[in-house]
Design an enzyme around this catalytic site. Structure first.
Site, PDB file in Angstrom:
ATOM      1  N   SER A 210       0.837  -1.197   0.000  1.00  0.00           N
ATOM      2  CA  SER A 210       0.000   0.000   0.000  1.00  0.00           C
ATOM      3  C   SER A 210       0.883   1.262   0.000  1.00  0.00           C
ATOM      4  O   SER A 210       1.729   1.403  -0.861  1.00  0.00           O
ATOM      5  CB  SER A 210      -0.922  -0.059   1.225  1.00  0.00           C
ATOM      6  OG  SER A 210      -1.958   0.854   1.086  1.00  0.00           O
TER       7      SER A 210
ATOM      8  N   ASP B 296     -10.294  -4.853  -4.265  1.00  0.00           N
ATOM      9  CA  ASP B 296      -9.565  -4.123  -3.232  1.00  0.00           C
ATOM     10  C   ASP B 296     -10.312  -2.816  -2.983  1.00  0.00           C
ATOM     11  O   ASP B 296     -10.485  -2.014  -3.890  1.00  0.00           O
ATOM     12  CB  ASP B 296      -8.136  -3.835  -3.718  1.00  0.00           C
ATOM     13  CG  ASP B 296      -7.285  -3.145  -2.654  1.00  0.00           C
ATOM     14  OD1 ASP B 296      -7.859  -2.583  -1.699  1.00  0.00           O
ATOM     15  OD2 ASP B 296      -6.054  -3.177  -2.794  1.00  0.00           O
TER      16      ASP B 296
ATOM     17  N   HIS C 231      -7.523  -5.811   0.769  1.00  0.00           N
ATOM     18  CA  HIS C 231      -6.384  -4.919   0.618  1.00  0.00           C
ATOM     19  C   HIS C 231      -5.093  -5.514   1.173  1.00  0.00           C
ATOM     20  O   HIS C 231      -4.044  -4.928   1.002  1.00  0.00           O
ATOM     21  CB  HIS C 231      -6.698  -3.593   1.323  1.00  0.00           C
ATOM     22  CG  HIS C 231      -5.655  -2.547   1.102  1.00  0.00           C
ATOM     23  ND1 HIS C 231      -5.285  -2.113  -0.155  1.00  0.00           N
ATOM     24  CD2 HIS C 231      -4.913  -1.828   1.968  1.00  0.00           C
ATOM     25  CE1 HIS C 231      -4.357  -1.177  -0.046  1.00  0.00           C
ATOM     26  NE2 HIS C 231      -4.118  -0.982   1.230  1.00  0.00           N
TER      27      HIS C 231
END
Lengths: 679, 273
Positions: free
Chosen positions: B103, B225, B253
């Site tokens: 991320s 996601d 995620h």
């Protein structure tokens, strides 16, 4: 209808579990592991205004507000996986009418018999009221925080005012506190001449290793001094005998041996009282100096370590430079031999040998420096000594300090111990450096000085011929009251832990021992000059080996142009050859000054390769930053020994800048250059 | 000497709670994202220990990092986090290492790789997003108001944090040490730091840096996601000069936590290619 009619328990159906599930005052859901809703109760659907058909098959996350969705993925999902549950997560759900339902949500994993997670059970509580309280609480907390802040500020100003008013009082109290602290280990005694006995307090009894509790009754003189260190007996006898004749105060430091083998240093100060010209009594104090003596020893050790530390960084840089020269030359030789270009091999061999020779000379100088002997004065050419130290001093000073040496022509020889003078010079230069935290200039100057009667009086020195060695900095300077104290042992202007305060006093001791004198001239904000005066001595100067350092500027062929800045000629030569092989033109500079001049000219430069530690007033990083003012996109490759990684390596390397550590392999250098410019 | 003392006090390895295991080449640095700490990699990193030197660390303000090193202005930019990684890489003398970032950490790693060329040779971006907030034609998946919503959710949950997200006693039976470590790191989460990290993460825009990252890069995108939607993954793939795009079976995620085997396999395939 009466209650009896309706309340017949027999005709009312029992609550089913389904009913409880469906109508409970909270939302119940069952989802798959990724969150797709499989089962949901009516309460939940009613709260959100959604039909069962609209909800089943959707992921529960999609019913959360976007912020809640992020929080679920980043915080809750991890914990759910690890712990099997998360509780009372405060989140909003999106309602069908566009509004929000403040909720508290629990998730719990469902496992099959094998312990695998097969789904999630979700419990949703309507938290509308609670959320309102929370908002009030948050607002209240903010208000409290602001109030506390305002109070703190008020307190601070108050404190300032109080502090101002009571500063004098506090100083006085501090003096008292310091004085009290200092008298630990102090005791008093009285010696009665007629009875030859000492009367003393408990501190003295303990200090002199005497049988405790008998101090007020007294000890015979022989008893009192029974543990005196034999080596100090003569000195003490002399002082005591003199004390019986001369009036005035007496002082002597001597050692007492304790039963456990430890030694105590005692400073004894006394005053003799006479009656009709006859000494009758002596009264005094004894101070335990042991701690101070031990500290002095530690300080001496610390100072040695400090000097080593000062040198290590610079030397590591030096040796890495020289190693780069040696290993690079060897690699180039290997390459040339395999190419059959044997004619070039000699040059690299020469370069490698030269670098090795310089490394050896450096080691030699370092060993000479670290050898601490009793004074061994030799007829010395101070100019030559300064020149031989210049490189070492530059290393110790770092690239931020410019060193200028002004040697007087026809300088008289001086009779002095050369290693000690080197030490003194290095010490003065380190002081000068420390006085210039932002860098500056150190001027080392020698001169012949003739002191006539008047000048001699002014300088508080005998008339005569002197050789002077002065170190001048452009640093912070010192006020006169500091200047008056700098030769005192342990006096230091440096922060605690950074200076021992012994440097100048040791230098002073050495110079006085050599029949010379030290003078200091200092102005606050302007700088300081320390001058060593050594007596002229006419004799044959002892020869020592010497060396010279070449430098400067050679442009080359065509193609991409690379500027190489490094103070080590072997490294420059190697880089020039590597770059030449890659078809680049090379411009060389030996210091940041010369490098910056080229960078600020309109010469086309595709890549700057520079050492980080450079002479010339700027380090490589500063030079590159300055160059980027006029050449914003300039590509820069720093090459560095470990010592200066901090300069470029604290994470501030900008795009287009790279770093390579010395010594480097030729292959690595080529790869790095290729990654930075197209060739 | 002073400099040495200062540097040892500010040792980046201690500051970032660096854990090193494995000995072989290459070196793989795993970097956790917002809301996690290094334990996020606990089911992925060990799979590489036999064939690589594995480096795990906590960003400052997360996990067991040195909270006293948290500097509001430094960490108000992703660059601040990237500077830390450059310092780690320098301290560990990394060359051509593999950076695996989840991320926002994928973006932090990208900035670090650009700052210190040569330190990293390959990148693995797990669910990356160079900008979370929509911008004209660009789809990030969120609006500015959504981010304010997140900050409110954080406030609301961190106020009663210890109770709200403290581990349930029931779930601890199998792995008490890890649970302890985990609840420790959660308890240490300073609400102000969590808020600041959320802000810097979700208001970041590092799209300008993406086309400059020339390193071979693997993009791992999951099904649905909810934080980095597939449009963002495709944007990364189209913009990075040298990238491979893998659409995983995994959902959500955090595939490195929900589908560690698939994640490990995808990374190994990439490293072998």
């Amino acid at each position: 209808m009466t209650s009896t009619d309706a309340a017949d328990p027999m005709i009312l159906p029992e609550e089913t579990l389904d009913e409880l599930y469906d109508r409970a005052p909270c939302g119940y859901l069952t989802t798959t592991v990724p969150g797709e809703i499989i089962r949901v109760n009516t309460t939940f659907l009613e709260w959100l205004g959604l039909t069962r058909e609209a909800v089943v098959g959707r992921r529960l996350q999609s019913l959360l507000t976007p912020g809640a969705r992020i929080f679920y993925e980043t915080h809750c999902a991890l914990q759910l996986r690890r712990e099997g549950m998360v509780r009372q997560i405060s989140m909003d759900l999106s309602r069908a009418d566009g509004g929000k339902l403040p909720a508290l949500i629990d998730w719990r994993t469902l496992k099959n018999a094998e312990g695998e997670v097969i789904g999630l059970r979700v419990l949703v509580v309507n938290a509308t009221d609670r959320r309102a309280y929370e908002r009030e609480l948050v607002a209240e907390r903010e208000r409290a925080k602001a109030t506390a802040e305002a109070l703190r500020e008020l307190n601070e100003t108050l404190e300032n005012r109080v502090e101002q008013r009571t500063r004098e009082l506090r100083d006085t109290m501090d003096f008292a506190r310091l004085a009290l602290g200092a008298v630990g280990g102090v005791g008093v005694w009285t010696y009665d001449v007629a009875s030859d006995r000492f009367v003393c307090d408990d501190n003295i009894a303990a200090l002199y290793a005497l049988e405790p509790g008998r101090g007020s009754a007294g000890y015979s003189a022989a008893e009192f001094l029974q543990h005196l260190h034999p080596d100090d007996a003569v000195a003490l006898n002399t002082t005591m005998t003199r004390g019986l004749v001369d009036a005035g105060d007496l002082e002597l430091e001597y050692r007492i041996r304790h039963a456990d083998g430890s030694i105590r240093w005692v400073l004894s100060r006394g005053h003799t009282y006479f009656e009709d010209g006859v000494a009758v009594r002596r009264t005094g104090v004894g101070v335990d100096m042991t701690k101070q003596r031990l500290l002095e020893e530690q300080f001496r050790q610390a100072q040695k370590m400090e000097a080593v530390g000062q040198l290590t960084g610079g030397l590591a840089h030096d040796f890495n430079n020289l190693l780069a020269g040696i290993s690079g030359s060897l690699e180039m030789m290997e390459a040339r031999i395999s190419q059959g270009r044997l004619a070039d091999v000699d040059r690299y061999m020469g370069a490698a040998k030269g670098a090795a020779r310089r490394a050896a000379a450096l080691t030699h100088r370092l060993l000479a420096f670290s050898r601490r002997q009793t004074l061994d004065p030799k007829t010395t050419d101070v100019n030559r000594l300064v020149t031989s130290m210049q490189e070492l001093i530059q290393r110790a000073m770092g690239p931020g300090v410019v060193i200028e040496v002004v040697g007087a022509p026809g300088l008289w020889p001086a009779l002095v111990d050369p290693p000690q003078l080197e030490n003194a010079l290095l010490n003065l230069c380190i002081n000068a450096r420390d006085a210039m935290p932002d860098g500056g200039r150190v001027t080392i100057e020698t001169a012949n000085k003739v002191l006539d009667a008047q000048a001699a009086r002014q300088h508080d020195m005998p008339e005569g011929h002197y050789v002077s060695l002065s170190v001048t900095d452009t640093g912070v300077g010192m006020a006169p009251q500091l200047v008056a104290r700098v030769f005192e042992p342990f006096f230091t202007t440096k922060p605690i832990g950074e200076g021992t305060g012994l440097g100048l006093s040791m230098t002073y001791g050495f110079v006085r021992q050599s029949g010379g004198q030290i003078r200091i001239y200092s102005e606050v904000g302007r700088g300081t000059t320390v001058s060593i005066y050594l007596p002229r001595h006419d004799g044959e100067v002892i020869e020592d080996e010497d060396q010279a350092v070449p430098s400067v500027l050679v442009p080359a062929e065509e193609g991409k142009t690379v500027l190489v800045v490094d103070d080590e000629p072997t490294v420059r030569m190697l880089l020039a050859d590597i770059l030449g092989d890659l078809g680049c033109s090379v411009i060389e500079a030996a210091d940041s000054n010369a490098g910056l001049k080229i960078l600020q000219s309109d010469v086309s430069i595709d890549l700057l390769i520079t050492d980080v530690g450079l002479p010339g007033g700027m380090n490589g990083r500063q030079m590159a930053d300055a160059a980027r003012v006029s050449r914003p996109g300039l590509t820069v490759l720093f090459i560095t020994g470990y010592a200066e990684n901090a300069v470029v390596g604290h994470g501030h390397l900008e795009p287009g800048m790279a770093l390579l550590t010395k010594p480097f392999a030729v292959e690595t250098m080529v790869t790095r250059i290729r990654s930075m410019i197209e060739i | 000497m002073e400099e040495w003392v200062r540097r040892s006090l500010l040792n980046p390895l201690l500051r970032n709670n660096v854990l090193i295991s494995g000995q072989a080449e290459p070196t793989i640095v795993f970097s956790h994202g917002f809301g996690c700490d290094l334990s996020a990699w606990s089911e992925v990193a060990p799979a590489f220990e036999a064939e690589a030197r594995v480096i795990l660390f906590d960003h400052v303000g997360s996990g067991r990092s040195d909270i006293s090193a948290y500097d509001l202005s430094k960490y108000a930019r992703l660059d601040g986090y990237a500077e830390d990684i450059v310092e780690l890489a320098t301290e560990l003398a990394l060359e051509d290492a593999v950076f695996v970032g989840h991320s926002v950490a994928a973006m932090i790693g990208m900035l670090a790789a650009l700052k210190a060329p040569g330190r990293f040779g390959r990148m693995v971006m797990v669910c990356p997003s160079p900008r979370y907030v929509d911008d004209e034609d660009y789809v990030g998946g969120f609006s500015r108001a959504d981010i304010d919503d997140l900050l409110q959710v954080l406030d609301s949950n961190f106020m009663g944090w210890s109770r709200a997200v403290a581990p349930g006693i029931m779930g601890n039976v199998g792995r008490p040490e890890l649970a302890q470590a985990l609840s420790d790191s959660f308890c240490r989460t300073d609400p102000d730091i969590a808020r600041a990290f959320a802000r810097v993460t979700f208001l970041s825009d590092v799209r300008a840096a993406v086309p400059r990252l020339a390193l071979p890069t693997l993009i791992l995108q999951t099904q649905s996601d909810m934080i980095a939607p597939v449009e963002v993954g495709e944007y990364m793939h189209a913009t990075l000069p040298d990238s491979a795009f893998v659409l995983m079976e995994a959902t959500g995620h955090c595939p490195h936590m929900s589908a560690p085997e698939e994640t490990v396999a995808a990374i190994k395939r990439f490293l072998a290619s």
